[in-house]
Design a protein around this motif. Structure first.
Motif, PDB file in Angstrom:
ATOM      1  N   GLU A  73      -3.082  -9.910   0.422  1.00 30.60           N
ATOM      2  CA  GLU A  73      -1.709 -10.198   0.062  1.00 30.60           C
ATOM      3  C   GLU A  73      -0.884 -10.461   1.316  1.00 30.60           C
ATOM      4  OE1 GLU A  73      -0.435  -7.935  -3.893  1.00 30.60           O
ATOM      5  OE2 GLU A  73      -1.025  -6.544  -2.299  1.00 30.60           O
ATOM      6  N   ALA A  75       3.134 -10.511   2.954  1.00 31.05           N
ATOM      7  CA  ALA A  75       4.549 -10.183   2.859  1.00 31.05           C
ATOM      8  C   ALA A  75       5.328 -11.097   3.805  1.00 31.05           C
ATOM      9  CB  ALA A  75       4.791  -8.724   3.217  1.00 31.05           C
ATOM     10  N   LEU A 142       1.103  -2.900   0.734  1.00 31.28           N
ATOM     11  CA  LEU A 142       2.430  -3.387   1.090  1.00 31.28           C
ATOM     12  C   LEU A 142       3.495  -2.656   0.283  1.00 31.28           C
ATOM     13  CD1 LEU A 142       1.699  -7.236   1.090  1.00 31.28           C
ATOM     14  CD2 LEU A 142       1.925  -5.760   3.081  1.00 31.28           C
ATOM     15  N   THR A 144       6.516  -3.775   0.013  1.00 29.17           N
ATOM     16  CA  THR A 144       7.236  -4.873  -0.635  1.00 29.17           C
ATOM     17  C   THR A 144       6.673  -6.180  -0.111  1.00 29.17           C
ATOM     18  OG1 THR A 144       9.406  -5.879  -1.015  1.00 29.17           O
ATOM     19  CG2 THR A 144       9.023  -4.903   1.141  1.00 29.17           C
ATOM     20  N   LYS A 145       6.870  -7.242  -0.873  1.00 32.43           N
ATOM     21  CA  LYS A 145       6.339  -8.535  -0.447  1.00 32.43           C
ATOM     22  C   LYS A 145       7.378  -9.429   0.203  1.00 32.43           C
ATOM     23  CE  LYS A 145       2.394  -8.920  -3.576  1.00 32.43           C
ATOM     24  NZ  LYS A 145       1.689  -9.774  -4.564  1.00 32.43           N
ATOM     25  N   ASN A 146       8.635  -9.047   0.129  1.00 38.30           N
ATOM     26  CA  ASN A 146       9.692  -9.856   0.735  1.00 38.30           C
ATOM     27  C   ASN A 146      10.798  -8.945   1.249  1.00 38.30           C
ATOM     28  OD1 ASN A 146       9.143 -12.883   0.184  1.00 38.30           O
ATOM     29  ND2 ASN A 146       8.708 -11.906  -1.784  1.00 38.30           N
ATOM     30  N   LEU A 158       9.439  -3.803   7.639  1.00 38.09           N
ATOM     31  CA  LEU A 158       8.354  -3.977   6.681  1.00 38.09           C
ATOM     32  C   LEU A 158       7.368  -2.832   6.884  1.00 38.09           C
ATOM     33  CD1 LEU A 158       7.055  -5.844   4.528  1.00 38.09           C
ATOM     34  CD2 LEU A 158       5.837  -6.962   6.396  1.00 38.09           C
TER      35      LEU A 158
END
Length: 548
Positions: A73, A75, A142, A144-146, A158
């Motif tokens: 994934e 971010a 993660l 969060t991704k953004n 992040l």
């Protein structure tokens, strides 16, 4: 023979040889080196030395780490200056767009420094060295991704969490980006849930292919791309990819200070641990993939306690004001070589004129005028000598006819004439030779500073760092060079005279691909030289002795 002309001819010939050699190196096919099978470098993770190895970390780290079976994934973090893509695998920064700098080949797109394969393979990677501890092959979770910098915020973080180790150690990786800055803080939080003290090491590296970054315009002009290291004791050390592949790379490996960087034209990325012992490394990972960075110890963490380590990362343009703030000596990545002592003050003056005018093109013109004024006495002496030589042209031609093929007699007669007329045939050379280092230093300043990248001047010149799209400035430069040659005394040797007349044409051809900022400098310098030389020629001719 006019010795001054001979010296200039030799300098010009040597320049052509160097330019041709650079062009050959730039265009020859690169033979990919072969990595040693089974080496520690083949994993892409640095193998620590005995002094840097953490307890129980004898094996190459990364071998026991979880490896993603599918694409990890990603971010995305956004600030006012950059867009960073961070992979869940290792928490690597795999792509970094610089929003204030546009791509060279497409002005509608942002410049990409870290690249996940579009043009280069280039990433910032980190990891811990120790049994079961996460490294750049570990898959993190993660949070969060953004994340994006909001109004009123100065920083955005992040967070990535690694799977707990078998003995209960929990590790989180945090990357903090700041407003108005190309510096990010890369940190590790290590919660020691085991029953024994934990004293791991951490590595911070850049992994990059060996392909050169974008190069400045110019016939055969190349700039350095590769790792660089700095310590107070050893100062700035550049390392070529070829030397790493051949195991001939020489650089400092251990120090109590310093930084590691990956340098390319206009841009740089660097790790700068704040204090303490560190170990520098540079490895070949595969046929065209290299890693370079620094290993630092993490302070011992007692059972039940949490330790933290943070190392700043700079990834952005080589703007000297920002480089000075990042780390001591980091401004040396803007490398002027042995002419730094001259080039650095020249750039300071150029910046001052830019603040005055708000335009780098006009700043170049003003710097050229300032240099011309500074060297006015020297250049005036040179032009006076050439003007006097020009008035003696008919008399020298007469001596040549009288002496015929008797070279010794001709040389003696010429020396007697020079002595009688109080003319030094080499009088025009010394002033020129004194000015050469200054002009070469200015050349490298205009060639290397990122401030010129994308800087417009006027009209059709939208970027002073690339060639003139319509070749107008090179043609003007060629015309002014031709006029300047006409104002000089013609060499007595016909072949040499023809060569001197061809020089403006050759220079025009070479300058067709030079950055517009450099050509602008030459145009202004030539124009000022023509005006000065024409005036001096008039003065000498008016008061000179008529030819017999």
């Amino acid at each position: 023979m006019d010795n001054r002309r001979l010296i200039l001819l030799l300098v010009f010939s040597f320049s052509l040889v160097m330019l041709w050699d650079g062009w050959q190196k730039h265009n020859q096919p690169k033979v990919p080196p072969v990595a040693a099978a089974g080496s520690g470098a083949a994993t892409g993770v640095p193998t620590p030395t005995a002094t840097a190895a953490a307890p129980g970390a004898a094996a190459v780290p990364g071998q026991a780490a979880a490896v993603a079976a599918a694409p990890a994934e990603i971010a995305t973090a956004r600030t006012d200056l950059l867009v960073a893509e961070v992979s869940a695998q290792g928490g690597d920064i795999i792509r970094l767009e610089l929003t204030q700098h546009k791509a060279t080949d497409d002005q509608a797109r942002n410049y990409v420094l870290f690249d996940n394969g579009e043009k280069h393979s280039y990433a910032a990677q980190t990891g811990l060295i120790g049994n079961g501890l996460p490294n750049h092959k570990t898959v993190f979770a993660l949070s969060t991704k953004n994340v994006a910098l909001k109004d009123g915020e100065d920083a955005v973080t992040l967070r990535l969490d690694a799977p707990p180790t078998a003995d209960g150690v929990k590790v989180s990786k945090l990357i903090t980006f700041h407003r108005g800055s190309y510096t990010a803080d890369v940190s590790y939080e290590i919660a020691n849930g085991s029953a024994a003290p934990l004293a791991p090491h951490a590595y911070f590296q850049f992994t990059r292919d060996g392909k050169p970054a974008e190069q400045p315009g110019g016939f055969g002009v190349q700039t350095f791309t590769g790792p660089a290291f700095y310590t107070e004791a050893e100062k700035y050390q550049k390392v070529k990819f070829e030397d790493i592949a051949d195991k001939k790379a020489k650089f400092v490996t251990k120090a109590a200070d310093g930084w590691a960087a990956m340098v390319q034209h206009y841009f740089v990325a660097g790790w700068a641990p704040k204090e303490g012992e560190r170990e520098f490394f540079a490895n070949q990972i595969s046929s065209d993939l290299y890693s370079a960075g620094v290993i630092v110890p993490v302070a011992s963490i007692a059972p039940g306690q949490t330790g933290k380590l943070s190392v700043p990362l700079y990834a952005g343009p080589q703007e000297q004001s920002r480089l000075d703030q990042f780390a001591k000596g980091f401004d040396l990545v803007v490398d002027y070589g042995w002419l730094t002592i001259i080039a650095a003050p020249l750039f300071w003056v150029l910046q001052w004129f830019h603040k005055l005018t708000g335009n780098w093109g006009w700043a170049i013109i003003l710097v050229t005028i300032a240099l011309k004024a500074l060297f006015f006495p020297l250049s005036a002496a040179s032009y006076k000598s050439m003007a006097k030589m020009k008035t003696l042209g008919p008399r020298l031609q007469r001596l040549k006819e009288q002496c015929g093929d008797d070279k010794m007699k001709l040389q003696q007669a010429m020396m007697d004439l020079y002595k009688r007329e109080k003319v030094n045939p080499l009088g025009g050379c010394l002033p020129i030779l004194i000015q050469i280092p200054v002009f070469i230093a200015l050349y490298w300043v205009l060639l290397g500073v990122v401030e010129m990248r994308g800087a417009p001047w006027l009209g059709w010149i939208h970027d002073l760092s690339v060639k003139d799209p319509f070749y107008i400035l090179p043609l003007i430069m060629g015309a002014t060079s031709l006029i300047q040659t006409r104002l000089n005394p013609a060499p007595p040797d016909p072949i040499q005279a023809k060569v001197m007349m061809l020089m403006p044409i050759l220079f025009t051809f070479m300058f067709l691909w030079f950055p517009a900022g450099l050509v602008l400098y030459w145009v202004v310098n030539n124009s000022l030289s023509i005006a000065q030389q024409w005036q001096i020629n008039r003065m000498i001719a008016a008061g000179g002795k008529p030819a017999e």
